[in-house]
Write a protein that holds these residues in place. Structure first.
Motif: not given
Length: 292
Positions: A169, A172, A174, A176
Protein backbone atom coordinates in the motif's frame (compact mmCIF):
# COMPACT_ATOMS: atom_id res chain seq x y z
CA UNK A 1 -7.36 -41.77 0.49
CA UNK A 2 -7.26 -38.27 1.99
CA UNK A 3 -8.76 -35.72 -0.38
CA UNK A 4 -9.10 -32.03 0.50
CA UNK A 5 -11.57 -29.80 -1.34
CA UNK A 6 -11.39 -26.04 -0.91
CA UNK A 7 -14.50 -24.19 -2.00
CA UNK A 8 -13.14 -20.75 -2.88
CA UNK A 9 -9.41 -21.38 -3.35
CA UNK A 10 -8.46 -17.72 -3.12
CA UNK A 11 -5.84 -16.03 -0.96
CA UNK A 12 -6.60 -17.99 2.22
CA UNK A 13 -7.60 -21.17 0.40
CA UNK A 14 -4.30 -21.38 -1.44
CA UNK A 15 -2.41 -20.88 1.84
CA UNK A 16 -4.38 -23.78 3.33
CA UNK A 17 -3.48 -25.94 0.33
CA UNK A 18 0.21 -25.08 0.74
CA UNK A 19 0.11 -25.96 4.44
CA UNK A 20 -1.39 -29.37 3.64
CA UNK A 21 0.85 -30.20 0.68
CA UNK A 22 2.32 -33.63 1.31
CA UNK A 23 -0.21 -34.31 4.07
CA UNK A 24 -3.18 -34.79 1.75
CA UNK A 25 -2.99 -37.28 -1.09
CA UNK A 26 -5.15 -35.03 -3.24
CA UNK A 27 -6.06 -31.34 -3.09
CA UNK A 28 -8.80 -29.77 -5.20
CA UNK A 29 -10.22 -26.27 -5.23
CA UNK A 30 -12.84 -24.12 -6.88
CA UNK A 31 -12.47 -20.78 -8.58
CA UNK A 32 -15.06 -18.49 -10.13
CA UNK A 33 -13.43 -18.13 -13.55
CA UNK A 34 -11.00 -19.61 -16.04
CA UNK A 35 -8.46 -16.87 -15.32
CA UNK A 36 -7.38 -18.51 -12.05
CA UNK A 37 -7.17 -22.09 -13.31
CA UNK A 38 -3.47 -21.93 -14.23
CA UNK A 39 -2.63 -20.40 -10.82
CA UNK A 40 -4.28 -23.31 -9.02
CA UNK A 41 -2.57 -25.85 -11.28
CA UNK A 42 0.81 -24.26 -10.51
CA UNK A 43 0.12 -24.81 -6.81
CA UNK A 44 -0.83 -28.48 -7.28
CA UNK A 45 -4.54 -27.75 -6.73
CA UNK A 46 -6.90 -29.56 -9.11
CA UNK A 47 -9.10 -26.70 -10.38
CA UNK A 48 -12.87 -26.67 -10.81
CA UNK A 49 -15.08 -23.78 -11.88
CA UNK A 50 -17.82 -22.84 -9.41
CA UNK A 51 -19.52 -19.45 -9.43
CA UNK A 52 -22.06 -20.17 -6.70
CA UNK A 53 -24.61 -21.54 -9.14
CA UNK A 54 -24.98 -25.12 -10.29
CA UNK A 55 -22.37 -27.80 -9.66
CA UNK A 56 -20.89 -29.23 -12.85
CA UNK A 57 -20.88 -32.99 -13.36
CA UNK A 58 -17.07 -32.98 -13.10
CA UNK A 59 -17.25 -31.20 -9.76
CA UNK A 60 -19.98 -33.52 -8.47
CA UNK A 61 -17.83 -36.50 -9.44
CA UNK A 62 -14.82 -35.00 -7.63
CA UNK A 63 -16.85 -34.37 -4.48
CA UNK A 64 -17.71 -38.05 -4.14
CA UNK A 65 -14.11 -38.77 -3.10
CA UNK A 66 -13.64 -35.78 -0.78
CA UNK A 67 -12.71 -36.56 2.83
CA UNK A 68 -11.90 -33.04 4.08
CA UNK A 69 -13.75 -29.86 3.11
CA UNK A 70 -12.90 -26.19 3.59
CA UNK A 71 -15.66 -23.71 2.71
CA UNK A 72 -14.17 -20.28 2.04
CA UNK A 73 -16.93 -18.72 -0.07
CA UNK A 74 -18.77 -15.82 1.56
CA UNK A 75 -22.53 -16.22 1.98
CA UNK A 76 -25.00 -14.05 0.15
CA UNK A 77 -28.60 -13.07 0.70
CA UNK A 78 -29.91 -16.54 -0.27
CA UNK A 79 -27.51 -18.13 2.24
CA UNK A 80 -24.50 -20.37 1.83
CA UNK A 81 -24.15 -21.48 -1.80
CA UNK A 82 -22.95 -25.02 -1.13
CA UNK A 83 -25.55 -25.81 1.54
CA UNK A 84 -28.25 -24.41 -0.71
CA UNK A 85 -27.25 -26.76 -3.54
CA UNK A 86 -27.29 -29.88 -1.35
CA UNK A 87 -30.24 -28.81 0.84
CA UNK A 88 -27.97 -29.00 3.86
CA UNK A 89 -27.19 -32.68 3.24
CA UNK A 90 -23.39 -32.76 2.96
CA UNK A 91 -23.16 -36.54 2.71
CA UNK A 92 -25.38 -36.53 -0.40
CA UNK A 93 -22.54 -34.77 -2.22
CA UNK A 94 -19.57 -36.09 -0.20
CA UNK A 95 -20.33 -39.57 1.17
CA UNK A 96 -16.73 -39.98 2.41
CA UNK A 97 -16.59 -36.65 4.26
CA UNK A 98 -14.80 -36.96 7.62
CA UNK A 99 -14.01 -33.33 8.61
CA UNK A 100 -15.04 -29.88 7.51
CA UNK A 101 -14.17 -26.24 8.15
CA UNK A 102 -16.05 -23.02 7.57
CA UNK A 103 -14.05 -19.81 7.24
CA UNK A 104 -15.90 -17.03 9.02
CA UNK A 105 -14.85 -13.67 10.46
CA UNK A 106 -14.35 -12.01 13.84
CA UNK A 107 -16.90 -9.50 12.56
CA UNK A 108 -19.60 -11.78 13.97
CA UNK A 109 -18.78 -10.46 17.46
CA UNK A 110 -19.74 -6.90 16.51
CA UNK A 111 -18.60 -3.94 18.60
CA UNK A 112 -17.31 -4.39 22.16
CA UNK A 113 -15.79 -0.93 22.71
CA UNK A 114 -12.24 -2.29 22.79
CA UNK A 115 -12.93 -5.10 25.29
CA UNK A 116 -11.57 -8.63 24.86
CA UNK A 117 -13.77 -11.26 23.19
CA UNK A 118 -13.41 -15.03 23.04
CA UNK A 119 -15.23 -17.88 21.33
CA UNK A 120 -17.68 -17.85 24.24
CA UNK A 121 -18.66 -14.21 23.63
CA UNK A 122 -22.20 -13.99 22.19
CA UNK A 123 -22.37 -12.80 18.59
CA UNK A 124 -23.97 -9.43 18.04
CA UNK A 125 -23.09 -8.51 14.46
CA UNK A 126 -23.47 -4.94 13.27
CA UNK A 127 -23.09 -5.12 9.48
CA UNK A 128 -25.26 -7.05 7.02
CA UNK A 129 -22.24 -9.12 5.91
CA UNK A 130 -21.50 -10.18 9.50
CA UNK A 131 -25.17 -11.00 10.12
CA UNK A 132 -25.04 -13.27 7.05
CA UNK A 133 -21.91 -14.91 8.50
CA UNK A 134 -23.68 -15.74 11.76
CA UNK A 135 -26.54 -17.33 9.82
CA UNK A 136 -24.05 -19.31 7.72
CA UNK A 137 -22.19 -20.52 10.82
CA UNK A 138 -25.46 -21.79 12.28
CA UNK A 139 -26.43 -23.49 9.02
CA UNK A 140 -23.04 -25.20 8.77
CA UNK A 141 -23.23 -26.34 12.39
CA UNK A 142 -26.58 -28.00 11.69
CA UNK A 143 -25.36 -29.58 8.42
CA UNK A 144 -22.24 -30.96 10.12
CA UNK A 145 -24.36 -32.34 12.96
CA UNK A 146 -26.64 -34.12 10.50
CA UNK A 147 -23.62 -35.48 8.60
CA UNK A 148 -21.99 -36.54 11.89
CA UNK A 149 -18.65 -34.89 11.04
CA UNK A 150 -16.57 -32.44 13.08
CA UNK A 151 -16.93 -28.80 12.00
CA UNK A 152 -14.24 -26.23 12.73
CA UNK A 153 -15.53 -22.67 12.40
CA UNK A 154 -12.50 -20.46 11.88
CA UNK A 155 -13.20 -16.84 12.77
CA UNK A 156 -10.51 -14.88 10.96
CA UNK A 157 -9.30 -11.39 11.76
CA UNK A 158 -7.88 -8.99 9.13
CA UNK A 159 -5.93 -11.13 6.64
CA UNK A 160 -2.59 -10.01 5.24
CA UNK A 161 0.67 -11.51 4.00
CA UNK A 162 2.79 -11.65 0.83
CA UNK A 163 1.28 -9.34 -1.78
CA UNK A 164 -1.28 -7.86 0.63
CA UNK A 165 0.29 -5.68 3.29
CA UNK A 166 1.30 -2.18 4.31
CA UNK A 167 4.45 -2.22 2.16
CA UNK A 168 2.38 -2.80 -0.98
CA UNK A 169 0.00 0.00 0.00
CA UNK A 170 2.87 2.38 0.72
CA UNK A 171 4.46 1.56 -2.65
CA UNK A 172 1.14 2.14 -4.44
CA UNK A 173 0.51 5.35 -2.53
CA UNK A 174 -2.78 4.02 -1.13
CA UNK A 175 -1.69 3.63 2.51
CA UNK A 176 -3.58 5.83 4.99
CA UNK A 177 -3.08 6.51 8.67
CA UNK A 178 -6.61 6.97 9.97
CA UNK A 179 -6.77 7.82 13.65
CA UNK A 180 -9.83 7.03 15.73
CA UNK A 181 -9.45 7.30 19.49
CA UNK A 182 -8.76 3.92 21.16
CA UNK A 183 -9.48 1.99 17.95
CA UNK A 184 -7.66 -1.33 17.56
CA UNK A 185 -7.82 -4.26 15.15
CA UNK A 186 -6.48 -7.78 15.21
CA UNK A 187 -4.73 -9.24 12.18
CA UNK A 188 -3.67 -12.66 10.93
CA UNK A 189 -0.91 -13.72 8.55
CA UNK A 190 -2.32 -15.87 5.79
CA UNK A 191 0.30 -18.57 6.44
CA UNK A 192 -0.98 -18.90 10.01
CA UNK A 193 -4.47 -19.54 8.63
CA UNK A 194 -3.05 -22.41 6.61
CA UNK A 195 -1.04 -23.77 9.54
CA UNK A 196 -4.01 -23.54 11.93
CA UNK A 197 -6.23 -25.43 9.49
CA UNK A 198 -3.63 -28.17 9.05
CA UNK A 199 -3.26 -28.38 12.84
CA UNK A 200 -7.01 -28.79 13.37
CA UNK A 201 -7.26 -31.42 10.64
CA UNK A 202 -4.44 -33.44 12.17
CA UNK A 203 -6.08 -33.18 15.61
CA UNK A 204 -9.50 -33.96 14.07
CA UNK A 205 -10.85 -31.03 16.08
CA UNK A 206 -14.19 -29.34 15.74
CA UNK A 207 -15.51 -26.21 17.40
CA UNK A 208 -15.21 -22.44 17.05
CA UNK A 209 -11.71 -20.99 16.91
CA UNK A 210 -10.48 -17.41 16.65
CA UNK A 211 -7.63 -17.40 14.14
CA UNK A 212 -5.95 -14.15 15.06
CA UNK A 213 -2.67 -12.67 16.24
CA UNK A 214 -1.74 -11.91 19.84
CA UNK A 215 -1.72 -8.14 19.63
CA UNK A 216 -4.67 -5.96 18.64
CA UNK A 217 -3.16 -2.63 17.61
CA UNK A 218 -4.10 0.78 16.19
CA UNK A 219 -4.01 0.60 12.37
CA UNK A 220 -1.95 3.79 12.03
CA UNK A 221 0.84 2.18 14.08
CA UNK A 222 1.10 -0.72 11.63
CA UNK A 223 1.56 1.62 8.66
CA UNK A 224 4.13 3.68 10.55
CA UNK A 225 6.11 0.52 11.39
CA UNK A 226 6.04 -0.64 7.76
CA UNK A 227 7.20 2.79 6.58
CA UNK A 228 10.07 2.67 9.06
CA UNK A 229 11.25 -0.67 7.68
CA UNK A 230 11.03 0.69 4.13
CA UNK A 231 12.89 3.82 5.06
CA UNK A 232 10.11 6.10 3.78
CA UNK A 233 8.02 8.77 5.44
CA UNK A 234 4.65 7.47 6.61
CA UNK A 235 1.57 9.29 5.33
CA UNK A 236 0.20 12.04 7.52
CA UNK A 237 -2.30 11.02 10.15
CA UNK A 238 -5.93 11.71 9.25
CA UNK A 239 -8.77 12.15 11.69
CA UNK A 240 -11.28 9.36 11.15
CA UNK A 241 -14.29 11.60 11.73
CA UNK A 242 -13.44 13.97 8.88
CA UNK A 243 -11.74 11.54 6.46
CA UNK A 244 -13.39 10.64 3.17
CA UNK A 245 -14.20 6.92 3.36
CA UNK A 246 -16.46 4.45 1.61
CA UNK A 247 -19.43 3.20 3.62
CA UNK A 248 -17.79 -0.23 3.91
CA UNK A 249 -14.45 1.17 5.12
CA UNK A 250 -16.22 3.34 7.66
CA UNK A 251 -18.25 0.37 8.90
CA UNK A 252 -15.08 -1.52 9.87
CA UNK A 253 -14.24 1.25 12.32
CA UNK A 254 -17.66 0.84 13.94
CA UNK A 255 -16.42 -2.44 15.45
CA UNK A 256 -13.75 -2.12 18.14
CA UNK A 257 -12.66 -5.22 20.03
CA UNK A 258 -9.66 -7.25 21.14
CA UNK A 259 -9.90 -10.86 19.97
CA UNK A 260 -8.32 -13.65 22.01
CA UNK A 261 -6.64 -16.70 20.44
CA UNK A 262 -6.17 -18.48 23.81
CA UNK A 263 -8.44 -21.41 22.89
CA UNK A 264 -6.35 -22.44 19.89
CA UNK A 265 -3.10 -21.90 21.78
CA UNK A 266 -4.37 -24.11 24.61
CA UNK A 267 -4.61 -26.99 22.12
CA UNK A 268 -0.88 -26.58 21.42
CA UNK A 269 -0.90 -24.44 18.28
CA UNK A 270 1.92 -21.90 17.92
CA UNK A 271 1.55 -18.88 15.63
CA UNK A 272 4.55 -18.20 13.41
CA UNK A 273 3.58 -14.51 13.20
CA UNK A 274 2.13 -13.57 16.62
CA UNK A 275 2.21 -9.81 16.01
CA UNK A 276 2.54 -7.33 13.17
CA UNK A 277 6.13 -6.39 13.99
CA UNK A 278 7.47 -9.96 13.71
CA UNK A 279 5.42 -10.48 10.58
CA UNK A 280 6.28 -7.28 8.72
CA UNK A 281 9.96 -7.62 9.57
CA UNK A 282 9.99 -11.13 8.07
CA UNK A 283 8.20 -9.96 4.92
CA UNK A 284 10.69 -7.12 4.49
CA UNK A 285 13.89 -8.94 5.44
CA UNK A 286 13.09 -11.96 3.25
CA UNK A 287 11.98 -9.76 0.35
CA UNK A 288 8.67 -11.59 -0.11
CA UNK A 289 6.28 -8.71 0.59
CA UNK A 290 5.38 -8.31 -3.10
CA UNK A 291 4.88 -12.04 -3.75
CA UNK A 292 1.28 -13.16 -3.57
Amino acid sequence: MSHLMIFGAGYSGKAIARALRGKMEQVSGTTRGEGNVSTLLCQAIAPFIFDGGALSEDLRSELRGVTHLVQSIAPGAPGDPLLRLCNGDLKSLMPQLAWTAYLSTVGVYGNHDGEWVSEDTPCRPVSVRSTERVAAEEAWAEAARQADVPLAILRLSGIYGPGRNGFVNLEKGTARRLVKKDQVFNRIRVEDIGAATAFLIEAHEGGIFNITDDEPAPPQDVIAFAAGLMGVEPPEEQDFETAELSAMARSFYGENKRVSNAKLRALGFNFSYPNYRVSLRQLWDDGVWRDE
